[in-house]
Design a protein around this motif. Sequence first.
Motif, PDB file in Angstrom:
ATOM      1  N   VAL A 182      39.890  45.965  27.660  1.00  0.00           N
ATOM      2  CA  VAL A 182      40.109  44.611  28.146  1.00  0.00           C
ATOM      3  C   VAL A 182      41.057  44.690  29.337  1.00  0.00           C
ATOM      4  O   VAL A 182      41.729  45.702  29.560  1.00  0.00           O
ATOM      5  CB  VAL A 182      40.716  43.713  27.046  1.00  0.00           C
ATOM      6  N   SER A 183      41.082  43.632  30.123  1.00  0.00           N
ATOM      7  CA  SER A 183      41.963  43.613  31.281  1.00  0.00           C
ATOM      8  C   SER A 183      43.416  43.637  30.834  1.00  0.00           C
ATOM      9  O   SER A 183      43.792  42.994  29.846  1.00  0.00           O
ATOM     10  CB  SER A 183      41.687  42.352  32.111  1.00  0.00           C
ATOM     11  N   ASP A 184      44.228  44.416  31.570  1.00  0.00           N
ATOM     12  CA  ASP A 184      45.640  44.483  31.194  1.00  0.00           C
ATOM     13  C   ASP A 184      46.423  43.275  31.668  1.00  0.00           C
ATOM     14  O   ASP A 184      47.612  43.133  31.386  1.00  0.00           O
ATOM     15  CB  ASP A 184      46.280  45.758  31.755  1.00  0.00           C
ATOM     16  N   LYS A 185      45.756  42.400  32.457  1.00  0.00           N
ATOM     17  CA  LYS A 185      46.393  41.145  32.838  1.00  0.00           C
ATOM     18  C   LYS A 185      45.301  40.104  33.062  1.00  0.00           C
ATOM     19  O   LYS A 185      44.168  40.438  33.420  1.00  0.00           O
ATOM     20  CB  LYS A 185      47.261  41.312  34.072  1.00  0.00           C
ATOM     21  N   PRO A 186      45.615  38.830  32.880  1.00  0.00           N
ATOM     22  CA  PRO A 186      44.608  37.777  33.058  1.00  0.00           C
ATOM     23  C   PRO A 186      44.339  37.529  34.544  1.00  0.00           C
ATOM     24  O   PRO A 186      45.186  36.970  35.247  1.00  0.00           O
ATOM     25  CB  PRO A 186      45.237  36.553  32.372  1.00  0.00           C
ATOM     26  N   TRP A 187      43.165  37.963  35.045  1.00  0.00           N
ATOM     27  CA  TRP A 187      42.813  37.802  36.455  1.00  0.00           C
ATOM     28  C   TRP A 187      42.167  36.439  36.690  1.00  0.00           C
ATOM     29  O   TRP A 187      41.190  36.080  36.049  1.00  0.00           O
ATOM     30  CB  TRP A 187      41.810  38.870  36.879  1.00  0.00           C
ATOM     31  N   MET A 188      42.708  35.689  37.649  1.00  0.00           N
ATOM     32  CA  MET A 188      42.002  34.549  38.204  1.00  0.00           C
ATOM     33  C   MET A 188      41.084  35.074  39.309  1.00  0.00           C
ATOM     34  O   MET A 188      41.404  36.056  39.975  1.00  0.00           O
ATOM     35  CB  MET A 188      42.981  33.509  38.770  1.00  0.00           C
ATOM     36  N   LEU A 189      39.939  34.423  39.514  1.00  0.00           N
ATOM     37  CA  LEU A 189      38.989  34.914  40.504  1.00  0.00           C
ATOM     38  C   LEU A 189      39.616  34.990  41.889  1.00  0.00           C
ATOM     39  O   LEU A 189      39.406  35.966  42.620  1.00  0.00           O
ATOM     40  CB  LEU A 189      37.753  34.006  40.542  1.00  0.00           C
ATOM     41  N   GLY A 190      40.409  33.993  42.267  1.00  0.00           N
ATOM     42  CA  GLY A 190      41.034  34.007  43.588  1.00  0.00           C
ATOM     43  C   GLY A 190      41.947  35.198  43.774  1.00  0.00           C
ATOM     44  O   GLY A 190      41.945  35.847  44.832  1.00  0.00           O
ATOM     45  N   ASP A 191      42.756  35.515  42.754  1.00  0.00           N
ATOM     46  CA  ASP A 191      43.657  36.675  42.852  1.00  0.00           C
ATOM     47  C   ASP A 191      42.865  37.974  42.932  1.00  0.00           C
ATOM     48  O   ASP A 191      43.231  38.889  43.685  1.00  0.00           O
ATOM     49  CB  ASP A 191      44.589  36.702  41.638  1.00  0.00           C
ATOM     50  N   TYR A 192      41.778  38.048  42.160  1.00  0.00           N
ATOM     51  CA  TYR A 192      40.990  39.275  42.188  1.00  0.00           C
ATOM     52  C   TYR A 192      40.302  39.438  43.535  1.00  0.00           C
ATOM     53  O   TYR A 192      40.183  40.570  44.033  1.00  0.00           O
ATOM     54  CB  TYR A 192      39.945  39.284  41.076  1.00  0.00           C
ATOM     55  N   LEU A 193      39.847  38.365  44.153  1.00  0.00           N
ATOM     56  CA  LEU A 193      39.218  38.460  45.467  1.00  0.00           C
ATOM     57  C   LEU A 193      40.200  38.978  46.513  1.00  0.00           C
ATOM     58  O   LEU A 193      39.827  39.777  47.384  1.00  0.00           O
ATOM     59  CB  LEU A 193      38.664  37.097  45.878  1.00  0.00           C
ATOM     60  N   ASP A 194      41.458  38.537  46.438  1.00  0.00           N
ATOM     61  CA  ASP A 194      42.477  39.055  47.369  1.00  0.00           C
ATOM     62  C   ASP A 194      42.665  40.560  47.170  1.00  0.00           C
ATOM     63  O   ASP A 194      42.761  41.323  48.146  1.00  0.00           O
ATOM     64  CB  ASP A 194      43.804  38.324  47.155  1.00  0.00           C
ATOM     65  N   TYR A 195      42.727  40.988  45.923  1.00  0.00           N
ATOM     66  CA  TYR A 195      42.857  42.414  45.628  1.00  0.00           C
ATOM     67  C   TYR A 195      41.635  43.188  46.116  1.00  0.00           C
ATOM     68  O   TYR A 195      41.753  44.271  46.703  1.00  0.00           O
ATOM     69  CB  TYR A 195      43.035  42.605  44.117  1.00  0.00           C
ATOM     70  N   TRP A 196      40.439  42.634  45.899  1.00  0.00           N
ATOM     71  CA  TRP A 196      39.197  43.300  46.294  1.00  0.00           C
ATOM     72  C   TRP A 196      39.127  43.486  47.807  1.00  0.00           C
ATOM     73  O   TRP A 196      38.744  44.558  48.291  1.00  0.00           O
ATOM     74  CB  TRP A 196      38.022  42.465  45.786  1.00  0.00           C
ATOM     75  N   LEU A 197      39.505  42.444  48.557  1.00  0.00           N
ATOM     76  CA  LEU A 197      39.488  42.555  50.013  1.00  0.00           C
ATOM     77  C   LEU A 197      40.457  43.621  50.515  1.00  0.00           C
ATOM     78  O   LEU A 197      40.121  44.415  51.400  1.00  0.00           O
ATOM     79  CB  LEU A 197      39.840  41.198  50.642  1.00  0.00           C
ATOM     80  N   LYS A 198      41.638  43.656  49.921  1.00  0.00           N
ATOM     81  CA  LYS A 198      42.672  44.569  50.398  1.00  0.00           C
ATOM     82  C   LYS A 198      42.436  46.007  49.960  1.00  0.00           C
ATOM     83  O   LYS A 198      42.613  46.953  50.751  1.00  0.00           O
ATOM     84  CB  LYS A 198      44.042  44.090  49.883  1.00  0.00           C
TER      85      LYS A 198
END
Length: 464
Positions: free
Chosen positions: A63-79
């Motif tokens: 399971v994810s080690d932290k609760p990802w919101m889609l917006g936060d994950y998109l920022d991580y994905w881009l970077k």
Amino acid sequence: MARRNSNGEGTIYRRKDGRYDGAVYVLTTSGTRKRVRVYGATRAEVSRKLTEAKAKNDQSIPVSDKPWMLGDYLDYWLKAVVKPNRRPATYAQCETIVRLYIKPGLGKNPINRLSVALVQRWVNELLGGGHSVSKIHVIRKVLSAALTRAEREELIARNVARLVELPPEERKDVKPWSAEEVSRFLEAVSSHRLYAAYLMLFYGLRKGELLGLRWQDIDVANSKIHIRQQLQRVGREILIGPLKTTKSRRDLPLLEPVKQALAAYYEKYAIEGADLVFTTTEGGPIDPGNFLRDFKRICGNHDLRVISVHTIRHTVATLLKSRRVPDRDIQLILGHSRIVTTQEVYQHDDDESRRAALQGLAGSLLDPTHTKAARDVRPGLPWSFIDGNGSRRLSRQFNNLVDGDTTDNFGGAYRIRTDDLFHAITNHGSALQRATEVKRTLEARKRAWMLGVVAVNLAVKILK
């Protein structure tokens, strides 16, 4: 005395408000163990949720080690994913789509709770808001790429963006130039400072590939042009970057007219110390947008049908097709990764080829002695193989087949049947006779073999 739960079994207890709470330790994506909690109105509901969580843990599904919101994950994905591994133009496009469309519409939703219904409603809202179908396809493609990465990182179980239904993408109707229009254009730019650049467009080069050419890529000794990089505008910057695909890296022949045009350009306009072949008068790189505007201005000033620079690639593919150049060669010239792109997107029909084909078919149907129709309809065959009926002349091969000789096969690039197969299809009676003869021979040999076996058995019994 109450029973103590074993390690890993989890716990369930009733809260003061009457609802039930359950907890169990499971593996996370970072490799550590984490206590996850589930809630329900009844003990049976919580027990079922705990069982599902433990089953996934037993299957090594973290399971994810932290609760990802889609917006936060998109920022991580881009970077962390797009920027280091994709071309600058690709990153800029993805960042714009995420910032303007995906984050405002879906960014506040937990990534592991995205559903097909939720994303479908969002897509329908975009369509209802007046956005084009082609733009919606691009937006869905970016979201799907981000969710695919999340799926690989085991943050979600499935990519819901792939399950969303969209209307078919609207493909723009592209009408390339004819050979006559190409000749008029080249005549119009014959005295232009960038005549060599406009001439080289008809190699099928992309605009960025042409403007990114260096003098070291012009191999005069071996008469070759090496396509190794491209020039692009990304935001407010003009950058030199890698080619679009691996197949874009290619070598093209340096034709004599192009060699002469480059030599004349070098003598008159080349800037000393400039690495790029085509530059501004000050020696800087040419802005792709300015190059396109100048191209369209020239077309308008000389009463030519205005097209984009990219449409010239369609023109090259279509003109090569009309000259019966194999599709594989056209693919390599244009630098496409897949031949289907060349065939379905870049090659267009032309009235002359269709008229010639249909006239040839009509001639062969209405006038069997019209041999020229056969040549027009099936241009890939040598003339010596066409008979008066528009078919391959197979009398010699047919005679050899009847006599029992081996015939030659001529199947190949034009997808035409081999002589033996074509003859068998068009001469059913002869093939049936041949098959009957073979069957009779096999039956005779089978009878002889059986008589031999009986004779041997009788001889063995007598000797005993």
